[in-house]
Design a protein around this motif. Sequence first.
Motif, PDB file in Angstrom:
ATOM      1  N   SER A 154       0.965  -1.234   0.011  1.00  0.00           N
ATOM      2  CA  SER A 154      -0.122  -0.062   0.017  1.00  0.00           C
ATOM      3  C   SER A 154       0.749   1.175  -0.155  1.00  0.00           C
ATOM      4  O   SER A 154       1.839   1.234   0.551  1.00  0.00           O
ATOM      5  CB  SER A 154      -1.104   0.030   1.132  1.00  0.00           C
ATOM      6  OG  SER A 154      -1.810  -0.950   1.283  1.00  0.00           O
ATOM      7  N   VAL A 155       0.470   2.318  -0.584  1.00  0.00           N
ATOM      8  CA  VAL A 155       1.485   3.218  -0.890  1.00  0.00           C
ATOM      9  C   VAL A 155       1.153   4.164   0.578  1.00  0.00           C
ATOM     10  O   VAL A 155       0.246   4.031   1.150  1.00  0.00           O
ATOM     11  CB  VAL A 155       1.083   4.328  -1.884  1.00  0.00           C
ATOM     12  CG1 VAL A 155       1.014   3.556  -3.524  1.00  0.00           C
ATOM     13  CG2 VAL A 155      -0.645   4.889  -1.865  1.00  0.00           C
ATOM     14  N   ASN A 156       1.958   4.976   0.733  1.00  0.00           N
ATOM     15  CA  ASN A 156       1.929   6.031   2.061  1.00  0.00           C
ATOM     16  C   ASN A 156       0.664   6.587   1.996  1.00  0.00           C
ATOM     17  O   ASN A 156       0.196   7.219   0.909  1.00  0.00           O
ATOM     18  CB  ASN A 156       3.093   6.900   2.147  1.00  0.00           C
ATOM     19  CG  ASN A 156       3.197   7.782   3.330  1.00  0.00           C
ATOM     20  OD1 ASN A 156       2.254   8.550   3.567  1.00  0.00           O
ATOM     21  ND2 ASN A 156       4.012   7.598   4.120  1.00  0.00           N
ATOM     22  N   GLN A 157      -0.110   6.919   3.008  1.00  0.00           N
ATOM     23  CA  GLN A 157      -1.226   7.439   3.280  1.00  0.00           C
ATOM     24  C   GLN A 157      -1.384   9.011   2.611  1.00  0.00           C
ATOM     25  O   GLN A 157      -2.465   9.419   1.909  1.00  0.00           O
ATOM     26  CB  GLN A 157      -1.837   7.504   4.541  1.00  0.00           C
ATOM     27  CG  GLN A 157      -2.387   6.283   5.003  1.00  0.00           C
ATOM     28  CD  GLN A 157      -3.132   6.231   6.615  1.00  0.00           C
ATOM     29  OE1 GLN A 157      -2.887   7.329   7.110  1.00  0.00           O
ATOM     30  NE2 GLN A 157      -3.585   5.227   6.973  1.00  0.00           N
ATOM     31  N   ARG A 158      -0.224   9.663   2.548  1.00  0.00           N
ATOM     32  CA  ARG A 158       0.012  10.833   2.295  1.00  0.00           C
ATOM     33  C   ARG A 158      -0.231  11.056   0.717  1.00  0.00           C
ATOM     34  O   ARG A 158      -0.495  12.093   0.119  1.00  0.00           O
ATOM     35  CB  ARG A 158       1.265  11.670   2.644  1.00  0.00           C
ATOM     36  CG  ARG A 158       1.453  11.843   4.311  1.00  0.00           C
ATOM     37  CD  ARG A 158       2.698  12.425   4.712  1.00  0.00           C
ATOM     38  NE  ARG A 158       2.806  13.618   4.045  1.00  0.00           N
ATOM     39  CZ  ARG A 158       4.117  14.258   3.900  1.00  0.00           C
ATOM     40  NH1 ARG A 158       5.153  13.970   4.562  1.00  0.00           N
ATOM     41  NH2 ARG A 158       4.139  15.483   3.203  1.00  0.00           N
ATOM     42  N   ILE A 159       0.158  10.094   0.088  1.00  0.00           N
ATOM     43  CA  ILE A 159       0.150  10.136  -1.556  1.00  0.00           C
ATOM     44  C   ILE A 159      -0.988   9.212  -2.004  1.00  0.00           C
ATOM     45  O   ILE A 159      -1.021   8.951  -3.231  1.00  0.00           O
ATOM     46  CB  ILE A 159       1.453   9.919  -2.116  1.00  0.00           C
ATOM     47  CG1 ILE A 159       1.720   8.443  -1.664  1.00  0.00           C
ATOM     48  CG2 ILE A 159       2.427  10.989  -1.803  1.00  0.00           C
ATOM     49  CD1 ILE A 159       3.001   8.373  -2.552  1.00  0.00           C
ATOM     50  N   GLN A 160      -1.821   8.837  -1.366  1.00  0.00           N
ATOM     51  CA  GLN A 160      -2.999   7.901  -1.823  1.00  0.00           C
ATOM     52  C   GLN A 160      -3.987   8.889  -2.515  1.00  0.00           C
ATOM     53  O   GLN A 160      -4.495   9.978  -1.866  1.00  0.00           O
ATOM     54  CB  GLN A 160      -3.767   7.204  -0.657  1.00  0.00           C
ATOM     55  CG  GLN A 160      -2.980   6.216  -0.005  1.00  0.00           C
ATOM     56  CD  GLN A 160      -3.812   5.485   0.973  1.00  0.00           C
ATOM     57  OE1 GLN A 160      -4.997   5.703   1.153  1.00  0.00           O
ATOM     58  NE2 GLN A 160      -2.937   4.630   1.676  1.00  0.00           N
ATOM     59  N   MET A 161      -4.694   8.725  -3.749  1.00  0.00           N
ATOM     60  CA  MET A 161      -5.225   9.526  -4.602  1.00  0.00           C
ATOM     61  C   MET A 161      -6.374   8.745  -5.172  1.00  0.00           C
ATOM     62  O   MET A 161      -6.171   7.435  -5.629  1.00  0.00           O
ATOM     63  CB  MET A 161      -4.299  10.257  -5.740  1.00  0.00           C
ATOM     64  CG  MET A 161      -3.347  11.109  -5.120  1.00  0.00           C
ATOM     65  SD  MET A 161      -2.251  11.643  -6.576  1.00  0.00           S
ATOM     66  CE  MET A 161      -0.954  10.351  -6.591  1.00  0.00           C
ATOM     67  N   PRO A 162      -7.583   9.514  -5.556  1.00  0.00           N
ATOM     68  CA  PRO A 162      -8.477   8.623  -6.373  1.00  0.00           C
ATOM     69  C   PRO A 162      -8.149   8.452  -7.685  1.00  0.00           C
ATOM     70  O   PRO A 162      -7.274   9.330  -8.128  1.00  0.00           O
ATOM     71  CB  PRO A 162      -9.997   9.731  -6.080  1.00  0.00           C
ATOM     72  CG  PRO A 162      -9.301  10.809  -5.729  1.00  0.00           C
ATOM     73  CD  PRO A 162      -7.948  10.784  -5.366  1.00  0.00           C
ATOM     74  N   ARG A 163      -8.790   7.575  -8.414  1.00  0.00           N
ATOM     75  CA  ARG A 163      -8.746   7.531  -9.834  1.00  0.00           C
ATOM     76  C   ARG A 163      -9.407   8.908 -10.428  1.00  0.00           C
ATOM     77  O   ARG A 163      -9.940   9.395  -9.892  1.00  0.00           O
ATOM     78  CB  ARG A 163      -9.469   6.346 -10.363  1.00  0.00           C
ATOM     79  CG  ARG A 163      -8.944   4.729  -9.925  1.00  0.00           C
ATOM     80  CD  ARG A 163      -9.968   3.876 -10.313  1.00  0.00           C
ATOM     81  NE  ARG A 163      -9.395   2.446 -10.169  1.00  0.00           N
ATOM     82  CZ  ARG A 163      -9.307   1.798  -9.266  1.00  0.00           C
ATOM     83  NH1 ARG A 163     -10.029   2.458  -7.989  1.00  0.00           N
ATOM     84  NH2 ARG A 163      -8.847   0.713  -9.162  1.00  0.00           N
ATOM     85  N   LYS A 164      -8.971   9.110 -11.770  1.00  0.00           N
ATOM     86  CA  LYS A 164      -9.164   9.930 -12.388  1.00  0.00           C
ATOM     87  C   LYS A 164     -10.764   9.966 -12.916  1.00  0.00           C
ATOM     88  O   LYS A 164     -11.328   8.933 -13.076  1.00  0.00           O
ATOM     89  CB  LYS A 164      -8.584  10.578 -13.721  1.00  0.00           C
ATOM     90  CG  LYS A 164      -6.953  10.537 -13.304  1.00  0.00           C
ATOM     91  CD  LYS A 164      -6.401  10.819 -14.781  1.00  0.00           C
ATOM     92  CE  LYS A 164      -6.719  12.124 -15.106  1.00  0.00           C
ATOM     93  NZ  LYS A 164      -6.104  13.238 -14.197  1.00  0.00           N
ATOM     94  N   SER A 165     -11.484  11.287 -12.528  1.00  0.00           N
ATOM     95  CA  SER A 165     -13.130  11.203 -12.939  1.00  0.00           C
ATOM     96  C   SER A 165     -13.209  10.966 -14.375  1.00  0.00           C
ATOM     97  O   SER A 165     -14.311  10.122 -14.920  1.00  0.00           O
ATOM     98  CB  SER A 165     -13.743  12.486 -12.452  1.00  0.00           C
ATOM     99  OG  SER A 165     -13.180  13.548 -12.968  1.00  0.00           O
TER     100      SER A 165
END
Length: 237
Positions: A154-165
Amino acid sequence: MLKKTIPHIYALGDQAITIEWSSTISEEVNNQVMHSFQFLGLNPIEGITDMIPAYSSLTLIYNPGIIRKQAMGGSPFEWLKKKLATLTVAPSLNAKESTPQIVPVCYDLSLAPDLIEATQLTGCTIEEIIALHTSKIYKVYMLGFLPGFAYMASVNQRIQMPRKSNPRKMVKAGSVGIAGEQTGIYPIDAPGGWQLIGQTPMKIFDITKEDPCLFKPGYFVQFKAITLEQFHQFNTV
């Protein structure tokens, strides 16, 4: 010692059966998936033609005719379900030390179309995103979506991002992206909606090879930042 969780076993059509331990991304749960995958690989059940491990489940494809013979004419699903239930008490396999596969990634803006947007989504600088993305060792939980596409977490929580809309109609092979707590590499040119923060010069999927996929479930990966010059020189002699 691996703490066993009693899985849910259900039919997936009339030629497949799924063992599901959970519905979340968890390394502990995935260890149970891989344990069962490896155990069945070493102790195969006649009639099972393929096994597909995922984040928290293992799907088995089977030949109903062969399984029915072992079930003495009974239900192939019920016979397999009873057989697979014993996996919860199967002896644990010795864990193997795994050296992470180092994957070079260039985070230059010319190869990272979403890196600027990523700073806005996360509040991190470009340098912080690169540092956080390369600081962790990721586990390959499953392959899917595209041939050889490895879902890593899992990536660091600080750089978790949603998929592009609005997903892109075409993403270049080698593009490295983030979606939620997952990170992954596009193995071929294909549509996609992950946030693209870099690109690797490595070939992730090569149809000319006997084993075309660079990664397999259970592998570990760590990204290493390289310059744009190193990226362009990677495949030169």
